[in-house]
Design a protein around this motif. Structure first.
Motif, short mmCIF file in Angstrom:
data_model
loop_
_atom_site.label_atom_id
_atom_site.label_comp_id
_atom_site.label_asym_id
_atom_site.label_seq_id
_atom_site.Cartn_x
_atom_site.Cartn_y
_atom_site.Cartn_z
N CYS A 114 62.07 9.75 54.33
CA CYS A 114 62.17 10.13 52.91
C CYS A 114 61.05 9.47 52.11
CB CYS A 114 63.54 9.71 52.37
SG CYS A 114 63.90 10.39 50.73
N ASP A 115 60.15 10.31 51.58
CA ASP A 115 59.03 9.81 50.78
C ASP A 115 59.20 10.10 49.29
OD1 ASP A 115 57.13 8.92 52.99
OD2 ASP A 115 57.51 11.00 53.58
N CYS A 116 59.79 11.22 48.96
CA CYS A 116 59.95 11.63 47.55
C CYS A 116 61.26 11.09 46.98
CB CYS A 116 59.93 13.16 47.42
SG CYS A 116 58.38 13.93 47.96
N PRO A 128 63.86 18.63 53.17
CA PRO A 128 64.93 19.61 53.01
C PRO A 128 65.61 19.95 54.32
CG PRO A 128 62.83 20.73 52.97
CD PRO A 128 62.52 19.26 53.01
N GLY A 129 64.93 19.74 55.45
CA GLY A 129 65.48 20.14 56.74
C GLY A 129 65.97 19.00 57.59
N THR A 130 66.00 17.78 57.04
CA THR A 130 66.53 16.64 57.79
C THR A 130 67.52 15.88 56.93
OG1 THR A 130 64.95 14.95 57.05
CG2 THR A 130 64.22 16.42 58.82
N SER A 131 68.15 14.87 57.52
CA SER A 131 69.13 14.07 56.79
C SER A 131 68.53 12.76 56.29
CB SER A 131 70.33 13.77 57.69
OG SER A 131 69.91 13.08 58.85
N ALA A 132 67.17 12.69 56.24
CA ALA A 132 66.52 11.43 55.87
C ALA A 132 66.79 11.05 54.41
CB ALA A 132 65.02 11.54 56.12
N CYS A 133 66.87 12.03 53.52
CA CYS A 133 67.08 11.75 52.08
C CYS A 133 68.52 12.04 51.70
CB CYS A 133 66.12 12.58 51.23
SG CYS A 133 64.37 12.22 51.50
N SER A 134 69.19 11.04 51.13
CA SER A 134 70.60 11.21 50.76
C SER A 134 70.79 12.19 49.60
CB SER A 134 71.20 9.86 50.40
OG SER A 134 70.50 9.28 49.29
N ASN A 135 69.74 12.34 48.81
CA ASN A 135 69.85 13.25 47.66
C ASN A 135 69.14 14.57 47.89
OD1 ASN A 135 67.32 12.09 47.72
ND2 ASN A 135 67.11 11.97 45.48
N CYS A 165 55.56 16.26 45.70
CA CYS A 165 57.02 16.23 45.50
C CYS A 165 57.39 17.13 44.32
CB CYS A 165 57.50 14.80 45.23
SG CYS A 165 57.20 13.66 46.59
N LEU A 166 58.54 17.79 44.42
CA LEU A 166 58.92 18.76 43.39
C LEU A 166 59.10 18.13 42.02
CD1 LEU A 166 61.44 21.07 45.32
CD2 LEU A 166 58.96 21.28 45.06
N ASP A 167 59.37 16.84 41.97
CA ASP A 167 59.45 16.19 40.66
C ASP A 167 58.09 15.71 40.17
OD1 ASP A 167 58.94 14.07 42.31
OD2 ASP A 167 60.76 12.93 41.81
N GLY A 168 57.02 15.99 40.99
CA GLY A 168 55.66 15.63 40.60
C GLY A 168 55.33 14.17 40.70
N SER A 169 56.19 13.38 41.27
CA SER A 169 55.99 11.93 41.28
C SER A 169 54.99 11.46 42.33
CB SER A 169 57.33 11.23 41.49
OG SER A 169 57.90 11.62 42.73
N VAL A 170 54.93 12.11 43.49
CA VAL A 170 54.10 11.63 44.61
C VAL A 170 53.41 12.81 45.30
CG1 VAL A 170 54.09 10.34 46.79
CG2 VAL A 170 55.73 9.71 44.99
N LYS A 171 52.18 12.54 45.76
CA LYS A 171 51.45 13.51 46.58
C LYS A 171 51.38 12.95 48.00
CE LYS A 171 48.55 15.42 42.88
NZ LYS A 171 49.14 16.76 42.90
N LEU A 172 51.74 13.80 48.97
CA LEU A 172 51.80 13.37 50.36
C LEU A 172 51.00 14.30 51.26
CD1 LEU A 172 55.71 12.96 50.48
CD2 LEU A 172 54.06 11.11 50.20
N PRO A 173 50.63 13.83 52.42
CA PRO A 173 50.05 14.74 53.41
C PRO A 173 51.11 15.78 53.75
CG PRO A 173 49.67 12.47 54.05
CD PRO A 173 50.65 12.44 52.90
N PHE A 174 50.72 17.02 53.91
CA PHE A 174 51.69 18.07 54.15
C PHE A 174 52.49 17.82 55.43
CE2 PHE A 174 53.31 22.33 55.04
CZ PHE A 174 53.71 22.72 53.76
N SER A 175 51.92 17.06 56.32
CA SER A 175 52.60 16.74 57.57
C SER A 175 53.80 15.84 57.36
CB SER A 175 51.62 16.05 58.53
OG SER A 175 51.10 14.86 57.94
N ALA A 176 53.95 15.26 56.16
CA ALA A 176 55.08 14.39 55.86
C ALA A 176 56.35 15.18 55.53
CB ALA A 176 54.73 13.48 54.69
N VAL A 177 56.21 16.50 55.36
CA VAL A 177 57.38 17.34 55.06
C VAL A 177 58.23 17.46 56.32
CG1 VAL A 177 58.18 19.62 54.36
CG2 VAL A 177 56.18 18.61 53.26
N ASN A 178 59.51 17.17 56.18
CA ASN A 178 60.48 17.23 57.28
C ASN A 178 60.05 16.37 58.48
OD1 ASN A 178 62.44 18.84 56.08
ND2 ASN A 178 61.59 20.77 56.85
N ASP A 179 59.50 15.17 58.20
CA ASP A 179 59.15 14.25 59.28
C ASP A 179 60.24 13.22 59.50
OD1 ASP A 179 58.91 12.70 57.06
OD2 ASP A 179 56.93 11.89 57.55
N ASP A 180 61.42 13.48 58.92
CA ASP A 180 62.59 12.62 59.07
C ASP A 180 62.38 11.25 58.42
OD1 ASP A 180 65.21 12.37 59.77
OD2 ASP A 180 64.81 11.58 61.77
#
Length: 451
Positions: free
Chosen positions: A60-62, A69-76, A43-58
């Motif tokens: 919100c983990d971070c 960045p490409g879905t509406s899963a994260c409100s922020n 995560c860009l804030d360095g808080s969590v490390k995820l499997p790369f497959s979790a990016v844009n999986d709809d």
């Protein structure tokens, strides 16, 4: 060995394919942050490390929403619109696939729930046209600014010379005023002495007159011999004869005729040439000729008054020049042409007037309200602050913050009141067309044609 080499080649190609794949909703500048590090995404804030497959999986983990960045899963989260041919922009991830076209290229509605036309090139063409027109205005303003600066330098030099000359002139005026003051004082002293002498003589004369009047009253007046012809109808009564002989009896009329008549003092004043007579005429407004001493004092006062007025005028000129020289007219004195000028704009029922370095007013009909007096520059001469205006009803004193923008002419563009008694104004002037600002502003609006 050959089989092993083929495996390595396939693996390298797969990695290269992953690296070459751009992440949806991420700008080109940020794509490097979305490269798989051994199949891991941080995560860009360095808080969590995820499997790369979790990016844009709809999902919100971070906490900062950077994994979606490409879905509406994260409100922020944030979605990047490339908008090729126009201006790129970033929108909230919550707007992705919401059925509303937020990006001019329609990239935020990639699921196809709504049809978004790509208007970026048409919008870019309009933007480029507006930018070209704006660039012409800025260039014209820049040329005028150079002339403004030349006028400013010339004015400052002229003011400096005038100030020195006026200081010399002021000393001369002061010397003349002092000399005339001495002459006036001497003349007024002579006038005072003459007035006191006249007053003393007048009082002495009055005392002498009063003394004569008192003596006249104290001395008995001898009886007057009055021979009157007795009217025929009035008969003289005879006393009876006696030892003393006949004695006539005087009638009341004869007695009245023998009574002396006193003259009115008022008649004496009018028939005489005494001071009382002159004073009576003076009270009636008759002109009194002034003495030579009085005329001399009057001339001295007039000469001193004229000299003092001329000295005061020179002092006022000096104060005005010193005020102008103390003004911050810009690094190149480019704001000089605004000194002593006023610019107005009609908006709704009011007329707003800006007098740079003096004040801002709001006019309606015959009334005028001060919105502030000149205070200072702000934000590196990009804004003018005017404070201490007329107080609002049960509120603070009015104030106005004027934003200075580059333009081909000196003109007030708009006026707003963002909060009670606090006003904002936009003023365009060639003086604000700095070379760096013109270049920066023009460059920020020129869109490259990316076909």
């Amino acid at each position: 060995m050959k089989a092993l080499g083929v495996c390595f080649a396939v693996l390298y190609a797969s990695v290269a394919m992953v690296c070459a794949t751009e992440i949806r909703g991420v700008s080109k500048e940020m794509q490097s942050k979305y490269v798989s590090q051994k199949g891991i995404f941080t995560c860009l804030d360095g808080s969590v490390k995820l499997p790369f497959s979790a990016v844009n999986d709809d999902y919100c983990d971070c906490r900062d929403g950077s994994d979606e960045p490409g879905t509406s899963a994260c409100s922020n989260g944030h979605f990047f619109c490339e908008n090729k041919g126009y201006l790129s922009k970033t929108v909230f991830s919550s707007r992705v696939n919401d059925g509303i076209c937020d990006c001019c290229d329609g990239s935020d509605e990639y699921l196809g729930r709504t049809s978004c036309a790509n208007d970026c090139f048409a919008m870019g063409a309009e933007l480029r046209k507006a930018a070209e027109e704006r660039a012409k205005v800025y260039q014209e303003g820049l040329s005028k600014r150079a002339a403004f600066a030349a006028q400013g330098h010339e004015a400052v030099q002229r003011w400096s010379v005038e100030l020195e000359n006026l200081k010399v002139k002021l000393e001369e005026k002061k010397k003349v005023t002092e000399e005339l003051q001495a002459i006036k004082s001497a003349a007024e002293e002579k006038e005072r002495l003459e007035r006191e002498q006249k007053e003393a003589e007048r009082k002495a004369k009055e005392e002498e007159e009063e003394k004569l009047k008192a003596e006249t009253v104290a001395t008995p007046t001898p009886p007057h011999e009055v021979i009157e012809e007795v009217p025929a109808d009035i008969k003289t009564e005879q006393q009876p004869e006696g030892e003393g002989g006949d004695k006539p009896v005087i009638s009341e009329y004869a007695k009245w005729s023998e009574t002396p008549v006193e003259k009115d003092s008022h008649d004496e004043d009018e028939s005489s040439g005494e001071p009382g007579h002159e004073q009576h005429h003076e009270e009636l407004g008759a002109p009194v000729e002034k003495s030579a001493v009085e005329q001399e004092a009057e001339s001295a006062r007039a000469a001193h008054s004229k000299a003092a007025a001329e000295e005061s005028e020179v002092e006022s000129q000096i104060q005005k020049l010193e005020k102008n020289l103390a003004l911050d007219l810009g690094e190149e004195k480019e704001y000089y042409p605004l000194v002593g000028q006023c610019f107005s704009v009609r908006q709704d029922k009011y007329t707003y007037e800006l007098c740079p370095f003096e004040g801002v007013t709001q006019k309606e009909g015959g009334s005028s309200t001060s919105l502030g007096k000149w205070n200072a520059w702000q934000e590196d001469r990009r804004k003018m602050s005017y404070t201490g205006g007329q107080s609002c009803w049960q509120g603070p004193a009015r104030s106005c913050l004027v934003s200075i923008e580059c333009g081909a002419e000196n003109v007030v563009k708009k006026v707003e009141e963002p909060s009670r008694c606090v006003y904002s104004m936009v003023f365009e002037t060639p003086a604000a067309c700095h070379p760096e600002l013109v270049e920066k502003t023009t460059a920020s609006h020129v869109v490259k044609d990316e076909l």
